[in-house]
Enzyme design. Structure first.
Site, mmCIF file in Angstrom:
data_model
loop_
_atom_site.group_PDB
_atom_site.id
_atom_site.type_symbol
_atom_site.label_atom_id
_atom_site.label_comp_id
_atom_site.label_asym_id
_atom_site.label_seq_id
_atom_site.Cartn_x
_atom_site.Cartn_y
_atom_site.Cartn_z
ATOM 1 N N TYR A 1 0.821 -1.205 0.000
ATOM 2 C CA TYR A 1 0.000 0.000 0.000
ATOM 3 C C TYR A 1 0.863 1.267 0.000
ATOM 4 O O TYR A 1 0.425 2.342 0.402
ATOM 5 C CB TYR A 1 -0.959 -0.010 1.198
ATOM 6 C CG TYR A 1 -2.253 -0.728 0.888
ATOM 7 C CD1 TYR A 1 -3.416 -0.023 0.613
ATOM 8 C CD2 TYR A 1 -2.294 -2.112 0.817
ATOM 9 C CE1 TYR A 1 -4.595 -0.678 0.304
ATOM 10 C CE2 TYR A 1 -3.461 -2.785 0.505
ATOM 11 C CZ TYR A 1 -4.609 -2.055 0.247
ATOM 12 O OH TYR A 1 -5.786 -2.715 -0.075
ATOM 13 N N GLY B 1 -10.180 -6.046 -3.753
ATOM 14 C CA GLY B 1 -8.870 -6.458 -4.260
ATOM 15 C C GLY B 1 -8.102 -7.288 -3.241
ATOM 16 O O GLY B 1 -7.418 -8.254 -3.601
ATOM 17 N N ASP B 2 -8.219 -6.930 -1.966
ATOM 18 C CA ASP B 2 -7.587 -7.723 -0.907
ATOM 19 C C ASP B 2 -8.215 -9.112 -0.831
ATOM 20 O O ASP B 2 -7.517 -10.112 -0.635
ATOM 21 C CB ASP B 2 -7.714 -7.016 0.444
ATOM 22 C CG ASP B 2 -7.030 -5.663 0.454
ATOM 23 O OD1 ASP B 2 -5.827 -5.614 0.182
ATOM 24 O OD2 ASP B 2 -7.711 -4.661 0.715
ATOM 25 N N SER B 3 -9.540 -9.172 -0.986
ATOM 26 C CA SER B 3 -10.223 -10.453 -0.973
ATOM 27 C C SER B 3 -9.788 -11.317 -2.146
ATOM 28 O O SER B 3 -9.568 -12.523 -1.998
ATOM 29 C CB SER B 3 -11.740 -10.227 -1.010
ATOM 30 O OG SER B 3 -12.434 -11.447 -0.954
ATOM 31 N N ALA C 1 -6.188 -12.587 -1.451
ATOM 32 C CA ALA C 1 -6.179 -13.603 -0.395
ATOM 33 C C ALA C 1 -6.715 -14.933 -0.919
ATOM 34 O O ALA C 1 -6.184 -16.007 -0.595
ATOM 35 C CB ALA C 1 -7.005 -13.126 0.799
#
Length: 465
Positions: free
Chosen positions: A140, A257-259, A262
């Site tokens: 980030y 996007g994080d999901s 992951a």
């Protein structure tokens, strides 16, 4: 014992102030947020780590944390679910505060400019990275993936350990040997341009060229460019890219996007191919948005102490209604037989969905249809009618009712808006009293002329004779 999934990256404190708004402030033209609730959650790499842990994995988060109130709050939330291996963050903890009403963000306030500067990271960080079974780097732009000691640890990983790198335009290029890069389309365009590539356009062709360029320039095995509601495009060195389509999903996409990342790294940790990993990532991101996204993570943490979003059985109509109301949204419902779905149905459903933040369709059971339409109906059984309806992008959920009217179901559902077609004008709807008793309104919508299941069936019989 299976080696843990290690998430390496920058952590933020995300706070949502969620409430309803029905009036403007008397001293300024801004909405007044009423009955506001504060929902806090880890953001950035912290959210990715939580989502991986919610899927049942052992997760270690390698990050930098400041010793300030937001930093201590972050650590407390994270350590309930993942192991935290942290070194010092210089400056204040980054914090993003969103004010939301009716499922929309009204304003965002960003504070804290902390950075992870080069220096010692300690044996706990070194042990975590070197012992990883798979690694997700969540960049980030705050310095953790750029940190010299952290990069050295990542570069020393053996080839058998899959590494997924979620990049940031202000972040660092991936280390050699990364299995999958996961930029969104805007990030891919900015990263390719910063690398000197002159690739214009916005369609799939341009996205594919940018993905292939980044793969070659950075020596990455695969580049999956996420495309929001369209899914993700995987460029893996072959001539033809692979498109993993997304399921229709509406809602707050913050954190999707994080999901995705992951889900993809978890699949690679289990031995999946790149295409299978990208497909799993798209599925996870779609479910994440459908479940209410990052706002729902915060609500689950506050109410139940767990980041798990979607029950094992999947999301049903009651889940849809609950997360819509939790976000301060408007629940719209309609009902009918929907036997032989036609253009008139589709037009009405599209209009109905625009009246609120979710649309639940109440479907007559097979027995209910027979009582209304006769022994030859329905043509299509209820399970198939529900499946077809839920495939429409305007329908968030469908539920079957056995009664002659949907009134008993609406007693539980309590929609804010109940929609029927204009052919009911001048008639008394038996369910109208139930809807209004709970503060809802009944609305009639225009129909497409000449479209009906009865007419379709009579036309078919005429052709057959």
């Amino acid at each position: 014992m299976t080696a843990p999934l290690v998430v390496v990256g920058d952590v933020l404190l995300d706070i949502d102030i969620v409430g309803g708004s029905s009036r403007l402030c008397p001293d300024a033209p801004v909405p007044v947020i009423e009955q506001a609730e504060e929902r806090a959650r880890p953001g950035g790499a912290g959210l990715a780590a939580l989502l991986a842990a919610a899927a049942g994995r052992e997760v270690v988060l390698v990050t930098a944390l400041a010793d300030d109130e937001p930093g201590r709050r972050l650590r407390a939330m994270l350590e309930e679910h993942v192991e935290v291996a942290a070194f010092h963050l210089h400056g204040g903890t980054p914090r993003k505060l969103r004010i939301r009403s009716g499922g929309q963000s009204i304003a965002r306030l960003d504070t804290g400019e902390g950075r992870a500067l080069d220096g010692p990271v300690g044996p706990r960080v070194a042990d975590a990275v070197s012992g990883a079974g798979a690694v997700l780097v969540s960049d980030y732009g705050r310095g953790v993936p750029r940190h010299r000691a952290v990069r050295s640890l990542l570069e020393a990983l053996p080839p058998r350990v899959p590494v997924v790198w979620d990049p940031h335009p202000r972040g660092e290029a991936p280390v050699p040997g990364v299995r999958l890069l996961t930029p969104n389309s805007e990030e891919a365009a900015r990263l390719a341009a910063a690398d000197g590539a002159d690739i214009t356009g916005s369609g799939l062709s341009a996205v594919g060229r940018r993905g292939r360029h980044l793969g070659r320039a950075w020596g990455v095995e695969g580049v999956a460019v996420t495309l929001g509601s369209e899914g993700a495009l995987l460029c893996d060195g072959s001539r033809t890219p692979f498109l993993a389509p997304a399921r229709p999903a509406r809602g707050d996409a913050c954190g999707a996007g994080d999901s995705f990342a992951a889900g993809a790294v978890g699949a690679l940790a289990d031995g999946a191919s790149l295409a299978a990993a990208v497909t799993e990532g798209v599925h996870r991101a779609s479910e994440f948005v459908r479940a209410g996204a990052a706002t729902a993570v915060a609500a689950r943490l506050a109410d139940h102490g767990t980041p798990r979003l979607v029950p094992e059985r999947g999301e049903d109509a009651w889940d849809v209604v609950e997360r819509t109301r939790r976000a301060g949204g408007t629940v719209v419902a309609t009902g009918g037989c929907f036997d032989l779905l036609h253009a008139g149905h589709v037009s009405m459903l599209h209009q109905a969905r625009r009246l609120g933040d979710c649309l639940v369709v109440c479907v007559n059971s097979d027995a209910s249809v027979r009582r209304r339409k006769g022994p030859s109906r329905p043509v299509t059984p209820a399970a198939d009618r529900v499946r077809v309806l839920e495939a429409l992008s305007d329908v968030d959920a469908a539920v079957v009712f056995e009664d002659d009217t949907p009134a008993p179901l609406l007693e539980r559902l309590r929609p804010d808006v109940w929609v029927k077609g204009a052919d009911y004008a001048g008639t008394t709807l038996p369910e109208a009293g139930t809807v209004r008793a709970h503060g809802g309104e009944v609305v009639l919508l225009p129909l497409l002329e000449g479209r009906s299941t009865t007419r379709l069936l009579s036309t078919t019989k005429g052709d057959a004779s």
